[in-house]
Design an enzyme around this catalytic site. Structure first.
Site, PDB file in Angstrom:
ATOM      1  N   GLN A  90     -37.082 -15.348  10.155  1.00 15.21           N
ATOM      2  CA  GLN A  90     -37.990 -14.752  11.341  1.00 15.21           C
ATOM      3  C   GLN A  90     -38.159 -14.819  12.546  1.00 15.21           C
ATOM      4  OE1 GLN A  90     -41.663 -15.173   9.744  1.00 15.21           O
ATOM      5  NE2 GLN A  90     -41.105 -15.280   7.681  1.00 15.21           N
ATOM      6  N   HIS A 154     -42.128 -18.434  10.857  1.00 17.12           N
ATOM      7  CA  HIS A 154     -43.879 -18.672  11.491  1.00 17.12           C
ATOM      8  C   HIS A 154     -43.589 -18.510  12.927  1.00 17.12           C
ATOM      9  CE1 HIS A 154     -46.233 -19.483   7.582  1.00 17.12           C
ATOM     10  NE2 HIS A 154     -45.327 -17.842   8.328  1.00 17.12           N
ATOM     11  N   GLU A 248     -56.004 -12.115   8.312  1.00 17.33           N
ATOM     12  CA  GLU A 248     -57.448 -11.974   9.586  1.00 17.33           C
ATOM     13  C   GLU A 248     -57.461 -11.213  11.128  1.00 17.33           C
ATOM     14  OE1 GLU A 248     -58.155 -16.081  10.164  1.00 17.33           O
ATOM     15  OE2 GLU A 248     -58.126 -16.111   8.451  1.00 17.33           O
ATOM     16  N   TYR A 269     -48.187 -17.524  -2.628  1.00 15.82           N
ATOM     17  CA  TYR A 269     -47.486 -17.261  -2.873  1.00 15.82           C
ATOM     18  C   TYR A 269     -47.241 -16.796  -4.779  1.00 15.82           C
ATOM     19  CZ  TYR A 269     -46.291 -15.792   1.236  1.00 15.82           C
ATOM     20  OH  TYR A 269     -46.566 -15.162   2.697  1.00 15.82           O
TER      21      TYR A 269
END
Lengths: 374, 133
Positions: A90, A154, A248, A269
């Site tokens: 990512q 992340h 969130e 997951y």
């Protein structure tokens, strides 16, 4: 009777195998009338991660694989002198943000995955630089999270300034759920606050805590990819990816612990749970949580008069469900959710430009502009 | 006698090489499982089933088994554009993952031998390195 036993056993099995999740109370609905359309203005960009507008309303676009694109008068120019980007998982070229006084000082801030520093792999870095003849100059690395890791997850990250000129940025927990987010002596899983030149404010919450990373402003975050100043209150709003469920929205507060992974509305997951609790004393509750996850990326408050029905609403991109979510707020609480432009593609970023229009970055497409339907 | 010995030798070597192939696959799959957890699972999920209409399934995937080269290419350079998996159309973007060739081979061995998939031919780093954009 035997049947009852079987049913009971089945219930027990299903309870133990799958953690229970509470769905978001407010469900996203399709709009009754879509009064706007998404018009493609910049085409052929693979992963447009972040957008910033220069005073002449031309656009700077980060492309995840390491390119910085300047789009002006219908032409894309590749900016040279960009830092070396660690493209893995990512991570890549990510957020971009202009200094609030850009017109006088020329500073451009961005975040990217970097292999600089100790250890194999990479971690998130924050740099500022100026633009001169399509080249980045006066480059300064303001922060580099450590240690490096080859994990793919992340990195965060977004950048924002508040009304006092402080620089905020997010770095995700880098796939080290149980090591990083709750430990303020470690980077990652944090929101950071610095002066615009990269120095640590003397009133940051952990400046006097032994061994703490003093740039930390709040902790207990998972992977925040939305950070925006609320234009009404001046607060910094954040959103972050949960695991399966439990994305969130938070309002960032100094020194506060936002709970990941001790409290969460999400599950693994695999469907198993990693925590039984959704709240705990000393840990902040989200303003809103998404179950199921929408995979939020990018966030903007609507203040422009181009969209009278959307005044004060929050827009959030959904990577997973490929739409733009419009959240109506009342006293800071989400009261309504709407799915705009369903199937528009994986939304990476959304921004209200100085011209008052909203622009959305979409993977595999480019940049679209939201305009009233003719 | 001689032919008996020879056949014994042949049998043994076949058994031995198939063992080493199995071991190599097992080890590669173990490494691949780690890569999968890190890079793939958040979209394709632990059971490889993906998300309907968004992330194509890898479990029992006709696309994966029938398109070995395209699958490796996708892992190496990313994917874009419409594909059909098990009769359903998907049109999304998978960003380049930044994996090295040996990691691509490992994760390919893992996904093509998990969740009902079976691939008898080990994917190697050499094979991955030959596949160009």
């Amino acid at each position: 009777m035997k049947q009852l036993h079987i049913i009971f056993a089945l219930i027990l099995i299903s309870l133990s195998a799958c953690a229970q999740q509470i769905e978001s109370e407010i469900k996203a609905t399709s709009p009754v009338n879509e009064n706007y359309t998404a018009e493609l203005v910049v085409s052929d960009i693979n992963i447009p991660w972040g957008i910033a507008f220069l005073p002449d309303n031309s656009m700077l676009i980060t492309e995840k694989s390491g390119e910085l694109i300047h789009f002006k008068n219908g032409t894309k120019t590749s900016i040279s002198g960009v830092p070396e980007i660690y493209v893995r998982g990512q991570g890549g070229f990510m957020a971009i943000k202009l200094h609030p006084n850009y017109e006088t000082n020329g500073w451009i801030y961005f975040s990217y995955a970097s292999a600089e520093g100790e250890g194999d792999g990479g971690n998130t870095a924050i740099m500022r630089a100026k633009l001169n003849n399509n080249t980045l100059v006066e480059k300064q690395v303001l922060y580099k999270a450590s240690p490096n890791t080859k994990k793919g997850q992340h990195f965060g990250s977004r950048i924002e300034f508040d009304n006092d000129g402080y620089l905020y940025f997010s770095i995700g927990e880098r796939g080290e759920r149980d090591e990083n987010p709750q430990d303020i002596t470690r980077d990652c899983g944090k929101i950071y606050r610095l002066h615009d030149d990269g120095t640590v404010p003397t009133d940051n919450p952990f400046v006097n805590t032994p061994n703490a990373k003093t740039a930390i402003y709040s902790y207990g975050h998972r992977n925040p990819q939305g950070l925006i100043k609320n234009p009404e209150t001046g607060d910094i709003w954040e959103h972050e990816h949960g695991p399966q469920g439990g994305d969130e929205i938070n309002i960032i507060k100094k020194g506060k612990n936002f709970g990941w992974p001790v409290i969460s509305y999400g599950i693994n997951y695999s469907g198993t749970s990693f925590t039984d609790i959704t709240e705990k004393e000393g840990m902040e509750q989200p303003e809103f949580y998404w179950v199921p996850s929408i995979a939020p990326s990018g966030m903007a408050f609507v203040t422009s008069n181009k969209y009278p029905e959307w005044q004060g609403n929050l827009l959030v991109g959904s990577l997973k469900f490929e739409y733009l979510e419009r959240l109506t707020l009342e006293n800071g609480k989400v009261v309504k959710r709407e799915k705009l432009f369903e199937k528009m593609g994986r939304v990476r970023d959304v921004i209200q430009a100085p011209d008052g229009f909203i622009y959305v970055a979409i993977e595999g497409k480019g940049i679209v502009k939201i305009v009233p339907q003719k | 006698m001689k032919s008996a010995l020879l056949s014994l030798f042949v049998t043994l070597s076949v058994v031995f090489s198939s063992f080493s192939q199995t071991d190599a696959l097992k080890e590669s799959m173990e490494r691949g499982h780690e890569i999968y957890t890190d890079f793939c699972m958040s979209c394709h999920l632990p059971n490889g089933k993906g998300v309907e209409k968004v992330y194509p399934p890898l479990a029992n995937s006709d696309y994966l088994i029938k398109n070995r080269e395209a699958s490796i290419k996708g892992l190496k350079y990313g994917m874009q554009g419409e594909i059909t998996v098990n009769g359903k159309k998907y049109n999304s973007v998978m960003a380049p993952l930044g994996l090295s060739d040996d990691e691509v081979a490992d994760v390919m061995n893992y996904i093509s031998n998990s969740w009902g998939n079976k691939n008898n031919k080990l994917v190697t780093e050499a094979e991955v390195s030959k596949i160009k954009k």
